[in-house]
Design an enzyme around this catalytic site. Structure first.
Site, PDB file in Angstrom:
ATOM      1  N   THR A  49       0.843  -1.194   0.000  1.00 12.16           N
ATOM      2  CA  THR A  49       0.000   0.000   0.000  1.00 12.16           C
ATOM      3  C   THR A  49       0.881   1.248   0.000  1.00 12.16           C
ATOM      4  O   THR A  49       2.047   1.185   0.406  1.00 12.16           O
ATOM      5  CB  THR A  49      -0.965  -0.007   1.193  1.00 12.16           C
ATOM      6  N   THR A  51       1.531   4.483   1.521  1.00 12.60           N
ATOM      7  CA  THR A  51       2.337   5.039   2.611  1.00 12.60           C
ATOM      8  C   THR A  51       3.246   3.980   3.219  1.00 12.60           C
ATOM      9  O   THR A  51       4.402   4.256   3.560  1.00 12.60           O
ATOM     10  CB  THR A  51       1.431   5.637   3.696  1.00 12.60           C
ATOM     11  N   CYS A  52       2.747   2.778   3.333  1.00 10.01           N
ATOM     12  CA  CYS A  52       3.528   1.681   3.921  1.00 10.01           C
ATOM     13  C   CYS A  52       4.776   1.391   3.083  1.00 10.01           C
ATOM     14  O   CYS A  52       5.857   1.147   3.627  1.00 10.01           O
ATOM     15  CB  CYS A  52       2.679   0.420   4.024  1.00 10.01           C
ATOM     16  N   SER A  53       4.627   1.441   1.759  1.00  9.10           N
ATOM     17  CA  SER A  53       5.728   1.103   0.863  1.00  9.10           C
ATOM     18  C   SER A  53       6.669   2.266   0.591  1.00  9.10           C
ATOM     19  O   SER A  53       7.870   2.057   0.383  1.00  9.10           O
ATOM     20  CB  SER A  53       5.173   0.602  -0.486  1.00  9.10           C
ATOM     21  N   LEU A  57       7.808   1.572   6.013  1.00 13.53           N
ATOM     22  CA  LEU A  57       8.794   0.498   6.025  1.00 13.53           C
ATOM     23  C   LEU A  57      10.183   0.975   5.596  1.00 13.53           C
ATOM     24  O   LEU A  57      11.179   0.673   6.283  1.00 13.53           O
ATOM     25  CB  LEU A  57       8.323  -0.663   5.142  1.00 13.53           C
TER      26      LEU A  57
END
Length: 250
Positions: A49, A51-53, A57
């Protein structure tokens, strides 16, 4: 609206996890992950997704050595995704410094009180975004995103906030990138200097079709290599050698 409660001072949930590593099934549990260790944990809505990528992270992975220098043994990224997805995401991200832990059934997340319903996005049940510091299985500190108009806020669960909780004076590593060309002997020499000095950097080889325009627009230069540190232009191979020498002497 769901209310999230901090679990500071409480033990992490006792859960067994199955995950994939190098194409093989493996198993771990809460005791193996946390007993006798200081662990930084961050949980997010889902692999791949935006923001996560792009941010959550990668920044934890980037700051991993700084976390370790400040007493953290391991960094764990947790998401309510299946083991195949988490393994693929880890390979896609190249995040060798973070253990991607699939909470596929949501058992850990539910016991943390962080399981949320995202069926409107066709996600099903997922984790709310938060981070925490765990010492010997006990949650010392939590940073939980506040609910509001944004259905996925990202303000306090970031890597820098947790790092500065550990040590307000902690220094993040320099961000180093080099514009280069395949087959360029000066670029090869500059890379060797950086490698020998143990300096992590991003190598950006420029295709011939755009090299001159890119160099002119980005570095106001006509030759490679060109090194940048924290957004500042260091310069060509001679400038790189001088910068490395000064860094070693500091």
């Amino acid at each position: 609206m769901q209310k999230f409660q901090s679990r500071e001072g409480q033990p992490v949930p006792d859960v067994t996890f199955r995950y994939r590593e190098n194409g093989e099934w493996k198993e771990t549990n809460t005791e193996q992950l946390f007993k006798g260790k200081t662990v930084a944990v961050f949980s997010l809505p889902g692999a791949f997704t935006p923001t996560c990528s792009s941010t959550h992270l990668p920044r934890f992975n980037e700051l991993a050595e700084t976390f370790r220098a400040n007493g953290v043994d391991d960094i764990i990224c947790l998401a309510v995704n299946d083991p195949f997805v988490m393994e693929s995401w880890g390979k896609d991200q190249g995040c060798d410094n973070v253990f991607l832990l699939p909470d596929g059934n949501g058992c850990f997340t539910e016991q943390m009180g962080m399981l949320v319903d995202k069926t409107e996005l066709n996600f099903g049940k997922r984790s709310w975004r938060y981070s925490m510091l765990v010492r010997d299985g006990i949650i010392e500190k939590m940073f939980i995103e506040e609910q509001g108009a944004d259905d996925d806020p990202f303000e306090v669960s970031d890597a820098d906030t947790l790092l500065h909780y550990l040590n307000k004076d902690a220094q993040a590593p320099d961000l180093v990138a080099m514009l280069s060309r395949e087959g360029c002997p000066f670029c090869h020499k500059a890379k060797q200097l950086l490698d020998d000095a143990g300096i992590a950097y991003a190598d950006i080889p420029l295709p011939d079709s755009i090299r001159n325009r890119a160099l002119g627009a980005i570095a106001k230069a006509q030759t490679v290599p060109q090194l940048f540190v924290n957004g500042k232009l260091i310069g060509d191979s001679e400038a790189i050698a001088q910068w490395v020498a000064e860094r070693k002497a500091a």
